[in-house]
Design an enzyme around this catalytic site. Structure first.
Site, PDB file in Angstrom:
ATOM      1  N   SER A  67      90.747  12.976 -26.089  1.00 32.35           N
ATOM      2  CA  SER A  67      91.022  13.453 -27.799  1.00 32.35           C
ATOM      3  C   SER A  67      91.636  12.227 -28.764  1.00 32.35           C
ATOM      4  O   SER A  67      92.695  12.822 -28.460  1.00 32.35           O
ATOM      5  CB  SER A  67      90.071  14.308 -27.986  1.00 32.35           C
ATOM      6  OG  SER A  67      90.984  15.372 -28.029  1.00 32.35           O
ATOM      7  N   SER A  69      92.505  14.216 -31.499  1.00 34.75           N
ATOM      8  CA  SER A  69      92.806  15.176 -32.189  1.00 34.75           C
ATOM      9  C   SER A  69      94.406  14.791 -32.846  1.00 34.75           C
ATOM     10  O   SER A  69      95.035  15.827 -33.281  1.00 34.75           O
ATOM     11  CB  SER A  69      92.748  16.601 -32.249  1.00 34.75           C
ATOM     12  OG  SER A  69      93.248  16.959 -30.648  1.00 34.75           O
ATOM     13  N   LYS A 124      97.382  21.054 -28.576  1.00 40.63           N
ATOM     14  CA  LYS A 124      97.685  21.055 -30.318  1.00 40.63           C
ATOM     15  C   LYS A 124      99.321  21.435 -30.136  1.00 40.63           C
ATOM     16  O   LYS A 124     100.189  21.883 -29.144  1.00 40.63           O
ATOM     17  CB  LYS A 124      96.695  22.098 -31.316  1.00 40.63           C
ATOM     18  CG  LYS A 124      94.906  22.587 -30.559  1.00 40.63           C
ATOM     19  CD  LYS A 124      94.516  21.337 -31.453  1.00 40.63           C
ATOM     20  CE  LYS A 124      93.193  20.923 -30.943  1.00 40.63           C
ATOM     21  NZ  LYS A 124      92.521  19.484 -31.865  1.00 40.63           N
TER      22      LYS A 124
END
Length: 262
Positions: A67, A69, A124
């Site tokens: 993705s 992100s 992350k």
């Protein structure tokens, strides 16, 4: 699919075949007799599977970025390597730490098991470590009352979608990294989940303020307005940590990214 579990099962089965042949069946075969097919395949695969298992479980593991992100640091389609021992040696499958080495630091790009569904791996950036008070207000980050240094640079063009995001150099610790904000995206956090230790977080019209509990971490994506992270679903428990991302080893769409990180 739990690839680690599948690999462990294959290792045990091929190892059992190899051991059975080495210590029992081989002694009972005629000298000029050929190996049964199940011995030939099972025993020959065992050392290969063993090497892959050890490398993947204790040293490095490959991941593909699914993705956007973590744009602009990591792009969709990047294949990355994750250091499995930086944060300690863990038992495969169970992910139980048996040797403590280091702890995640602010600014690390970390792979972990998604708290709401541990069968999924997420990636992350570590923003808050245990005990930190993290405030994300009006798209500005503050840790323990101190604003995180932020330098505005040229806007970032998203090639696939042909729009621009504001781009900044954010500095956590000694290293800077790029982050994105969308001008038209709201500052408030819509529909946060009822996660464990949610009482440590206060939501308001301009963002969220959280105190990170012991043994847990606050993480965010670099593409701040296009990332579901600790602002939405809470903290990452220490036992969910997989490793530290450090290297891009392949991207079929852009070979120039090989060997880089961001």
């Amino acid at each position: 699919m739990n690839f680690a579990l599948i690999l462990l099962i294959l290792l045990l089965v091929s190892g059992a075949v190899w051991a059975a042949d080495a210590f029992f069946f081989r002694k009972r075969r005629a000298v000029d007799a050929s190996e049964p097919w199940w011995v030939e395949y099972g025993a020959s695969f065992f050392p290969v599977i063993l090497v892959v298992f050890v490398l993947r479980s204790f040293i490095v593991e490959p991941f593909k970025i699914p993705s956007g992100s973590m744009i602009p640091t990591l792009l969709v389609g990047d294949f990355i390597l994750v250091n499995k021992y930086t944060y300690g040696i863990r038992l495969p499958v169970a992910n139980l730490k048996i040797i403590d080495i280091n702890s995640p630091q602010r600014g690390d790009v970390m792979v972990f098991r998604y708290p709401e569904d541990p069968s999924l791996d997420y990636i992350k950036r570590v923003i808050g470590i245990p005990g930190d008070k993290v405030a994300y207000q009006n798209k500005k980050l503050t840790i323990n009352g101190l604003p995180v240094p932020l330098e505005e640079v040229e806007d970032y063009l998203h090639p696939e979608r042909l729009y621009y995001s504001e781009q900044f150099i954010e500095k956590l610790g000694d290293e800077g990294h790029r982050v994105l904000n969308d001008r038209d995206a709201p500052a408030f956090i819509p529909h946060p989940a009822q996660f464990p230790n949610r009482g440590n977080c206060t939501y308001n019209s301009v963002g969220v303020i959280c105190t990170v509990p012991p043994g847990e971490y606050f993480v965010m994506g670099d593409n701040r307005d296009n990332s579901r992270d600790s602002r939405f679903w809470g903290f990452v428990p220490e036992e969910n940590i997989v490793g530290k991302a450090f290297f891009i080893w392949l991207n079929f769409s852009d070979f120039k990214r090989i060997g880089s990180f961001g």
